[in-house]
Design an enzyme around this catalytic site. Structure first.
Site, mmCIF file in Angstrom:
data_model
loop_
_atom_site.group_PDB
_atom_site.id
_atom_site.type_symbol
_atom_site.label_atom_id
_atom_site.label_comp_id
_atom_site.label_asym_id
_atom_site.label_seq_id
_atom_site.Cartn_x
_atom_site.Cartn_y
_atom_site.Cartn_z
ATOM 1 N N HIS A 168 0.845 -1.196 0.000
ATOM 2 C CA HIS A 168 0.000 0.000 0.000
ATOM 3 C C HIS A 168 0.878 1.242 0.000
ATOM 4 C CE1 HIS A 168 -2.512 -3.210 1.587
ATOM 5 N NE2 HIS A 168 -3.557 -2.523 1.157
ATOM 6 N N LYS B 170 -15.078 23.194 -20.202
ATOM 7 C CA LYS B 170 -15.765 23.284 -21.500
ATOM 8 C C LYS B 170 -15.018 24.116 -22.536
ATOM 9 C CE LYS B 170 -20.236 22.445 -19.574
ATOM 10 N NZ LYS B 170 -21.548 22.141 -19.988
ATOM 11 N N LYS C 41 -1.125 -7.801 -4.925
ATOM 12 C CA LYS C 41 -2.032 -6.652 -4.732
ATOM 13 C C LYS C 41 -1.210 -5.385 -4.508
ATOM 14 C CE LYS C 41 -5.248 -4.493 -1.546
ATOM 15 N NZ LYS C 41 -5.942 -4.539 -0.262
ATOM 16 N N ASP D 135 -25.294 21.506 -25.337
ATOM 17 C CA ASP D 135 -25.939 22.264 -24.250
ATOM 18 C C ASP D 135 -26.986 23.234 -24.777
ATOM 19 O OD1 ASP D 135 -24.701 21.244 -22.032
ATOM 20 O OD2 ASP D 135 -23.117 22.763 -21.961
HETATM 21 P P1 NAP Z 1 -17.713 27.439 -15.955
HETATM 22 O O1 NAP Z 1 -17.299 27.397 -17.380
HETATM 23 O O2 NAP Z 1 -16.724 27.113 -14.913
HETATM 24 O O3 NAP Z 1 -18.338 28.909 -15.686
HETATM 25 C C1 NAP Z 1 -18.598 29.330 -14.421
HETATM 26 C C2 NAP Z 1 -19.227 30.744 -14.436
HETATM 27 O O4 NAP Z 1 -19.827 30.894 -13.176
HETATM 28 C C3 NAP Z 1 -18.233 31.878 -14.596
HETATM 29 O O5 NAP Z 1 -18.831 32.919 -15.308
HETATM 30 C C4 NAP Z 1 -17.953 32.298 -13.138
HETATM 31 O O6 NAP Z 1 -17.676 33.675 -12.990
HETATM 32 C C5 NAP Z 1 -19.292 32.031 -12.519
HETATM 33 N N1 NAP Z 1 -19.180 31.716 -11.104
HETATM 34 C C6 NAP Z 1 -18.719 30.564 -10.562
HETATM 35 N N2 NAP Z 1 -18.788 30.620 -9.222
HETATM 36 C C7 NAP Z 1 -19.291 31.844 -8.916
HETATM 37 C C8 NAP Z 1 -19.585 32.511 -7.695
HETATM 38 N N3 NAP Z 1 -19.396 31.905 -6.528
HETATM 39 N N4 NAP Z 1 -20.095 33.746 -7.766
HETATM 40 C C9 NAP Z 1 -20.309 34.370 -8.934
HETATM 41 N N5 NAP Z 1 -20.031 33.791 -10.132
HETATM 42 C C10 NAP Z 1 -19.536 32.541 -10.119
HETATM 43 O O7 NAP Z 1 -18.941 26.449 -15.705
HETATM 44 P P2 NAP Z 1 -19.985 25.816 -16.732
HETATM 45 O O8 NAP Z 1 -19.443 24.545 -17.259
HETATM 46 O O9 NAP Z 1 -20.426 26.873 -17.668
HETATM 47 O O10 NAP Z 1 -21.188 25.403 -15.752
HETATM 48 C C11 NAP Z 1 -21.912 26.383 -15.027
HETATM 49 C C12 NAP Z 1 -23.122 25.742 -14.351
HETATM 50 O O11 NAP Z 1 -24.037 25.226 -15.323
HETATM 51 C C13 NAP Z 1 -22.780 24.574 -13.427
HETATM 52 O O12 NAP Z 1 -23.578 24.645 -12.272
HETATM 53 C C14 NAP Z 1 -23.171 23.359 -14.246
HETATM 54 O O13 NAP Z 1 -23.534 22.247 -13.427
HETATM 55 C C15 NAP Z 1 -24.383 23.897 -15.004
HETATM 56 N N6 NAP Z 1 -24.624 23.131 -16.231
HETATM 57 C C16 NAP Z 1 -25.784 22.429 -16.341
HETATM 58 C C17 NAP Z 1 -26.065 21.714 -17.478
HETATM 59 C C18 NAP Z 1 -27.352 20.950 -17.604
HETATM 60 O O14 NAP Z 1 -27.449 20.082 -18.465
HETATM 61 N N7 NAP Z 1 -28.349 21.290 -16.827
HETATM 62 C C19 NAP Z 1 -25.151 21.695 -18.538
HETATM 63 C C20 NAP Z 1 -23.996 22.453 -18.409
HETATM 64 C C21 NAP Z 1 -23.721 23.162 -17.257
HETATM 65 P P3 NAP Z 1 -16.194 34.280 -13.213
HETATM 66 O O15 NAP Z 1 -16.059 34.498 -14.689
HETATM 67 O O16 NAP Z 1 -16.217 35.546 -12.431
HETATM 68 O O17 NAP Z 1 -15.230 33.275 -12.680
#
Ligand code: NAP
Length: 553
Positions: free
Chosen positions: A162, A336, A189, A374
């Site tokens: 381990h 992304k 293992k 998306d």
């Molecule tokens: P991402 O590329 O990391 O983008 C994050 C964004 O959120 C940035 O604009 C960031 O602002 C902002 N942010 C993060 N934390 C924050 C906070 N505490 N306060 C203010 N702004 C904040 O993420 P993503 O891949 O686009 O995903 C974003 C969300 O969409 C996630 O919750 C994800 O689960 C959801 N999502 C859902 C689906 C679905 O099928 N339903 C699909 C895709 C994504 P800054 O620019 O200032 O850093």
């Protein structure tokens, strides 16, 4: 940097694998699945870690009931242990083959007594009919000397090592296998610790190599980044993998439960030719994609397994897992945008958006092809929501046309929504914590920008739509929300991309204000249909997708 395709060792051995060649398999134990032969011979072992013998006996019964093949009885967990009496009972009352280990503190266990007493207990377990014992490499030679001439033919001795710091190189692991074999081990293992998901590739290479050389091998990589070592041991020919009875009770994190291995990952149906899919994200454990895709793969008889992939560096991930069997990926936060650069080709729409949420490895040439599914999922869910909303109007085109569409966030999902809404004729306003990123995205799609802090002060207008595309309010921070409740009443519809939880604080408060809401679950289902079709080449069974997601919400 390791490249599985470029590794002669891996390629050679991988090509030699087929379902019938599992030399390191479960000799004597026939593994079945719903009455059918399993597609692999990797055993499922439940560590029994109760503090009393009574509880251990109960847990062994449960292990059999949930479908385990054997149990590892962790003697070091017992608070009171009468060697003779307790070992007799444990061997006699165990309904499954037994593996005894008595792990000392110096190898990550709980036993801190003297070595003779510890090894005496394992020797007694052998005399009483144990099927396997596990001894640590450090004491293996001495142990074998002490049972010389007395080792029952059916007994298998696992010699284990381990490493709780890291995962050594393939070469170092290969040398360790040789040392363990030389100690007299029947089964080798090696448990190591993952600092990065690419560490697991070292263990896969050793597992494949061991199988070809007919060395029964158990390879585990500890830590959340090592989760695939547990699931894919079935694909690469590991002798056994460990699964817990209940989540939260683990001998080495992050062990999945036996139920998850059997029913979430369809463990018995994983074979050498099973294609690997997964969601690349950080964090990733919240993702429901493995539940969805595995259940649908199983229902339609598609030979694939879909896993959570906790990835820190997406470029390194693709450099390492470059063989054809790593066939398709969903891409989540925060990868992304970086994913675009990892692809050999990018779909024109995804290129315009500048973000990818789906990558497939083209079977013809192994090239990575990136897509964005998306925007279709999100925009069609919002359009559906608007059609049912009180002020839907009587538009013939998209109900989004002409409306102000406010996107909170400027990341990957934000780009997809802003792009999609713009295509439908909406006017775009990007509101982001970092104003410069909001401005940049607004300029790219053709819209306005505001900092998130100022969003509550914009002049209200009829028919506005709000889409949260940040992780604000996502589990575990379910008390957070991106915009105060009093500002929500000006919107016609509020959408939240988050789907864990389904009802975020933002959506609850919007509903309380009488606003139409659309959950991220709708977007999730919509984008998943498309990904499934790209992964499998089969039409998505849409009713089944919805049913699975509703069951898991
Ligand atoms: P991402 O590329 O990391 O983008 C994050 C964004 O959120 C940035 O604009 C960031 O602002 C902002 N942010 C993060 N934390 C924050 C906070 N505490 N306060 C203010 N702004 C904040 O993420 P993503 O891949 O686009 O995903 C974003 C969300 O969409 C996630 O919750 C994800 O689960 C959801 N999502 C859902 C689906 C679905 O099928 N339903 C699909 C895709 C994504 P800054 O620019 O200032 O850093």
């Amino acid at each position: 940097m390791m490249d599985l395709t470029d590794s002669l060792l891996f390629r050679l051995n991988f090509d030699q694998l087929d379902s019938s060649s599992s030399a390191a398999g479960s000799d004597g134990l026939e593994v079945k699945c719903n009455g059918m032969r399993a597609r692999n011979s990797t055993l499922l072992c439940v560590p029994i870690m109760a503090e009393t013998v009574d509880q251990m006996v109960i847990d062994m019964g449960e292990a059999k009931a949930v479908g385990a093949d054997l149990v590892e009885i962790r003697l070091d967990c017992l608070k009171v242990f009468d060697h003779n009496q307790d070992l007799k009972r444990l061997v006699k009352e165990c309904p499954l083959p037994t593996l005894f280990s008595y792990r000392p503190i110096w190898e990550g266990g709980q036993y801190d007594g003297d070595e003779k007493t510890r090894l005496d207990a394992l020797r007694l377990a052998i005399e009483l009919g144990a099927d396997y014992v596990d001894v640590e490499l450090q004491v293996a030679r001495e142990f074998f000397d002490s049972i010389n001439g007395k080792k029952p033919e059916t007994l298998k001795v696992i010699v284990s090592s381990h490493n709780f710091q890291d995962t050594p190189s393939v070469e170092a692991l290969g040398n360790l296998v040789a040392r363990i074999q030389a100690s007299g081990a029947d089964i080798v293992k090696i448990a190591t610790t993952s600092l990065d998901i690419t560490d697991v590739a070292h263990t896969f290479q050793i597992t494949v190599h061991s199988q070809v050389r007919i060395v029964p091998f158990i390879g585990l990589v500890l830590g959340e980044r090592g989760l695939i070592s547990r699931i894919l041991s079935a694909k690469f020919g590991g002798y056994l993998t460990y699964g817990t009875l209940e989540s939260g009770i683990v001998s080495a994190p992050p062990q999945p439960t036996v139920k998850d291995l059997l029913h979430l990952y369809n463990f018995r149906q994983i074979g050498p030719d099973t294609k690997v899919f997964g969601v690349i994200s950080k964090p990733v454990s919240h993702s429901k994609s493995p539940k969805l895709y595995n259940e649908v793969f199983n229902s339609v008889g598609f030979n694939g397994v879909y896993a959570h992939l906790l990835v820190d560096d997406i470029a390194k991930f693709f450099q390492t897992y470059s063989c054809m069997d790593f066939a398709g990926f969903s891409v989540g936060i925060p990868h992304k945008e970086a994913a675009v650069k990892c692809c050999d080709e990018v779909d024109p729409v995804a290129k315009s958006i500048g973000a990818i949420n789906c990558i497939i490895r083209r079977p013809t040439d192994g090239k990575l092809y990136g897509f964005n599914t998306d925007y279709v999922g999100a925009i069609s869910a919002i359009e559906e929501g608007l059609k049912g909303s009180p002020n839907a109007g009587s538009v013939t085109g998209s109900p989004l046309a002409g409306r102000l569409f406010v996107v909170i966030g400027a990341g990957g999902a934000s780009k997809a929504l802003a792009y999609g809404a713009k295509q439908k004729g909406a006017r775009i306003l990007i509101a982001n914590r970092t104003y410069d990123r909001a401005r940049e995205l607004a300029d790219t799609v053709g819209g306005d920008a505001v900092s998130l802090a100022d969003l509550g002060n914009i002049p209200p207008e009829d028919g506005m739509i709000l889409a949260n595309t940040t992780s604000i309010g996502m589990q575990p921070n379910v008390g957070d929300t991106p915009l105060s409740k009093h500002a929500l009443k000006y919107y016609s519809l509020v959408f939240d991309a988050i789907y864990t939880p389904k009802m975020t604080r933002l959506l609850k408060e919007a509903e309380e204000c009488g606003v139409t809401i659309v959950s991220g679950l709708e977007m999730f289902i919509g984008q998943a249909y498309e990904q499934f079709e790209k992964f499998t080449g089969l039409p998505a069974p849409k009713k089944l997708f919805r049913k699975v997601m509703e069951n898991h919400s």
